[in-house]
Design a protein around this motif. Structure first.
Motif, mmCIF file in Angstrom:
data_model
loop_
_atom_site.group_PDB
_atom_site.id
_atom_site.type_symbol
_atom_site.label_atom_id
_atom_site.label_comp_id
_atom_site.label_asym_id
_atom_site.label_seq_id
_atom_site.Cartn_x
_atom_site.Cartn_y
_atom_site.Cartn_z
ATOM 1 N N ARG A 105 0.882 -1.185 0.074
ATOM 2 C CA ARG A 105 -0.143 -0.018 -0.084
ATOM 3 C C ARG A 105 0.795 1.325 0.017
ATOM 4 O O ARG A 105 0.578 2.193 -0.855
ATOM 5 N N LEU A 106 1.715 1.464 0.836
ATOM 6 C CA LEU A 106 2.621 2.538 0.908
ATOM 7 C C LEU A 106 3.601 2.745 0.032
ATOM 8 O O LEU A 106 3.725 3.856 -0.499
ATOM 9 N N TYR A 107 4.325 1.562 -0.719
ATOM 10 C CA TYR A 107 5.403 1.860 -1.510
ATOM 11 C C TYR A 107 5.241 1.263 -2.881
ATOM 12 O O TYR A 107 5.883 1.580 -3.816
ATOM 13 N N GLY A 108 4.191 0.429 -3.001
ATOM 14 C CA GLY A 108 3.906 -0.301 -4.297
ATOM 15 C C GLY A 108 4.964 -1.425 -4.275
ATOM 16 O O GLY A 108 4.861 -1.809 -5.596
ATOM 17 N N TYR A 109 5.500 -1.723 -3.231
ATOM 18 C CA TYR A 109 6.662 -2.758 -3.555
ATOM 19 C C TYR A 109 6.121 -4.270 -2.820
ATOM 20 O O TYR A 109 5.696 -4.299 -1.800
ATOM 21 N N ARG A 110 5.986 -5.181 -3.641
ATOM 22 C CA ARG A 110 5.305 -6.386 -3.049
ATOM 23 C C ARG A 110 6.533 -7.249 -2.523
ATOM 24 O O ARG A 110 7.486 -7.831 -3.153
ATOM 25 N N LEU A 111 6.434 -7.616 -1.294
ATOM 26 C CA LEU A 111 7.612 -8.337 -0.675
ATOM 27 C C LEU A 111 7.131 -9.878 -0.938
ATOM 28 O O LEU A 111 6.065 -10.152 -1.071
ATOM 29 N N PRO A 112 8.442 -10.604 -0.890
ATOM 30 C CA PRO A 112 7.900 -12.190 -1.476
ATOM 31 C C PRO A 112 7.173 -12.925 -0.451
ATOM 32 O O PRO A 112 7.268 -12.442 1.059
ATOM 33 N N ASP A 113 6.391 -13.743 -0.671
ATOM 34 C CA ASP A 113 5.559 -14.488 -0.005
ATOM 35 C C ASP A 113 6.256 -15.568 0.715
ATOM 36 O O ASP A 113 7.128 -16.482 0.093
ATOM 37 N N LEU A 114 6.611 -15.604 2.181
ATOM 38 C CA LEU A 114 7.245 -16.535 2.873
ATOM 39 C C LEU A 114 6.108 -16.885 3.953
ATOM 40 O O LEU A 114 5.405 -16.168 4.429
ATOM 41 N N ALA A 115 6.646 -17.923 4.386
ATOM 42 C CA ALA A 115 5.852 -18.402 5.864
ATOM 43 C C ALA A 115 6.393 -17.759 6.865
ATOM 44 O O ALA A 115 7.674 -17.302 7.109
ATOM 45 N N GLU A 116 5.801 -17.556 7.905
ATOM 46 C CA GLU A 116 6.082 -16.707 9.135
ATOM 47 C C GLU A 116 7.450 -17.262 9.888
ATOM 48 O O GLU A 116 8.294 -16.522 10.129
ATOM 49 N N ASP A 117 7.599 -18.569 9.662
ATOM 50 C CA ASP A 117 8.987 -19.185 10.451
ATOM 51 C C ASP A 117 10.086 -19.162 9.420
ATOM 52 O O ASP A 117 11.277 -19.485 10.033
ATOM 53 N N GLN A 118 9.888 -18.257 8.084
ATOM 54 C CA GLN A 118 11.058 -18.496 7.323
ATOM 55 C C GLN A 118 11.387 -16.697 7.310
ATOM 56 O O GLN A 118 12.567 -16.516 6.527
ATOM 57 N N VAL A 119 10.867 -15.796 7.917
ATOM 58 C CA VAL A 119 11.064 -14.622 7.893
ATOM 59 C C VAL A 119 12.054 -14.171 8.615
ATOM 60 O O VAL A 119 11.976 -14.532 9.747
ATOM 61 N N VAL A 120 12.875 -13.282 8.333
ATOM 62 C CA VAL A 120 13.960 -12.629 9.301
ATOM 63 C C VAL A 120 13.719 -11.335 9.326
ATOM 64 O O VAL A 120 13.804 -10.436 8.125
ATOM 65 N N TYR A 121 13.721 -10.768 10.443
ATOM 66 C CA TYR A 121 13.190 -9.270 10.646
ATOM 67 C C TYR A 121 14.656 -8.571 11.072
ATOM 68 O O TYR A 121 15.438 -8.988 12.038
ATOM 69 N N CYS A 122 14.879 -7.391 10.794
ATOM 70 C CA CYS A 122 16.097 -6.495 11.005
ATOM 71 C C CYS A 122 15.670 -5.300 11.514
ATOM 72 O O CYS A 122 14.712 -4.633 11.130
ATOM 73 N N SER A 123 15.795 -4.939 12.877
ATOM 74 C CA SER A 123 15.687 -3.709 13.444
ATOM 75 C C SER A 123 16.754 -2.693 12.903
ATOM 76 O O SER A 123 18.052 -2.673 13.254
ATOM 77 N N VAL A 124 16.518 -1.477 12.545
ATOM 78 C CA VAL A 124 17.372 -0.559 11.580
ATOM 79 C C VAL A 124 17.345 0.558 12.279
ATOM 80 O O VAL A 124 16.224 1.132 12.435
ATOM 81 N N TYR A 125 18.559 1.373 12.953
ATOM 82 C CA TYR A 125 18.535 2.666 13.349
ATOM 83 C C TYR A 125 19.122 3.602 12.298
ATOM 84 O O TYR A 125 19.994 3.147 11.505
ATOM 85 N N PHE A 126 18.646 4.455 11.940
ATOM 86 C CA PHE A 126 18.656 5.763 10.909
ATOM 87 C C PHE A 126 19.059 7.003 12.040
ATOM 88 O O PHE A 126 18.499 7.529 12.578
ATOM 89 N N ARG A 127 20.606 7.466 11.985
ATOM 90 C CA ARG A 127 20.813 8.621 12.620
ATOM 91 C C ARG A 127 19.950 9.713 12.631
ATOM 92 O O ARG A 127 19.767 10.483 13.619
ATOM 93 N N PRO A 128 19.591 10.205 11.408
ATOM 94 C CA PRO A 128 19.031 11.332 11.324
ATOM 95 C C PRO A 128 17.452 11.418 11.961
ATOM 96 O O PRO A 128 16.881 12.525 12.351
ATOM 97 N N VAL A 129 17.162 10.330 11.978
ATOM 98 C CA VAL A 129 15.723 10.238 12.434
ATOM 99 C C VAL A 129 15.672 10.099 14.082
ATOM 100 O O VAL A 129 14.665 10.664 14.744
ATOM 101 N N GLY A 130 16.719 9.619 14.623
ATOM 102 C CA GLY A 130 16.881 9.746 16.208
ATOM 103 C C GLY A 130 16.632 8.285 16.775
ATOM 104 O O GLY A 130 17.184 7.517 16.166
ATOM 105 N N ASP A 131 16.009 8.195 17.947
ATOM 106 C CA ASP A 131 15.884 6.888 18.754
ATOM 107 C C ASP A 131 15.195 5.854 18.176
ATOM 108 O O ASP A 131 14.950 4.509 18.406
ATOM 109 N N ARG A 132 14.313 6.216 17.187
ATOM 110 C CA ARG A 132 13.174 5.339 16.923
ATOM 111 C C ARG A 132 13.947 4.140 16.022
ATOM 112 O O ARG A 132 14.743 4.451 15.003
#
Length: 162
Positions: free
Chosen positions: A31-58
């Motif tokens: 919806r937001l980017y028009g980019y389709r992520l690959p179809d994966l089962a929940e147990d196959q997905v790896v998530y990364c928490s990413v820090y962007f310096r200009p944005v702050g602590d989020r």
């Protein structure tokens, strides 16, 4: 593409995040980017928490499939005329009409021009570089506009102007 720092890698979405499932995250990206992520089962997905310096602590959560560890490689197009001709041909074949009107595409420009230029090489009169980031004062802009049309006669008095 922005450069960030991976803080955490996990097979589970953060509990305090806005997404409960990978499908929620897929829908968000579509919806937001028009980019389709690959179809994966929940147990196959790896998530990364990413820090962007200009944005702050989020921290932002990305699936591993959206993370690049190397900078994007730029591949300059060497045969631009062939690419343009192919694009026009495909467009003619696939876009027969727009809103019921037949499309007419030509290879000749409809306005007189010596050659087509990229935005980076466009020059305005007197060979002054066009600066798209400079601002014009509103008063100089208003003096260039034509005068407004005269008001139309009303048969009934206006009760409300919105």
């Amino acid at each position: 593409m922005r450069k960030g720092q991976i803080i955490n890698i996990s097979r589970q979405l953060p509990r305090d995040g806005p997404f409960r499932t990978y499908v929620d995250l897929q829908n968000h990206w579509t919806r937001l980017y028009g980019y389709r992520l690959p179809d994966l089962a929940e147990d196959q997905v790896v998530y990364c928490s990413v820090y962007f310096r200009p944005v702050g602590d989020r921290l932002f959560t990305y699936p591993l499939s959206c993370i690049r560890l190397q900078p994007a490689q730029l591949c300059p197009q060497v045969h631009q005329q062939g690419t343009l001709e192919s694009f026009l041909s495909d467009t003619r074949d696939r876009l027969q009409s727009v809103c019921g009107f037949p499309t007419l595409l030509t290879t000749e420009p409809t306005h007189p021009t010596v050659s087509l230029n990229t935005a980076a090489t466009v020059q305005v009169l007197n060979t002054v570089q066009l600066n798209l980031t400079s601002s014009m004062s509103i008063s100089s802009l208003l003096t260039q506009l034509p005068p407004p049309p005269p008001p139309l006669p009303h048969s009934q008095p206006d009760l409300l102007h919105v």
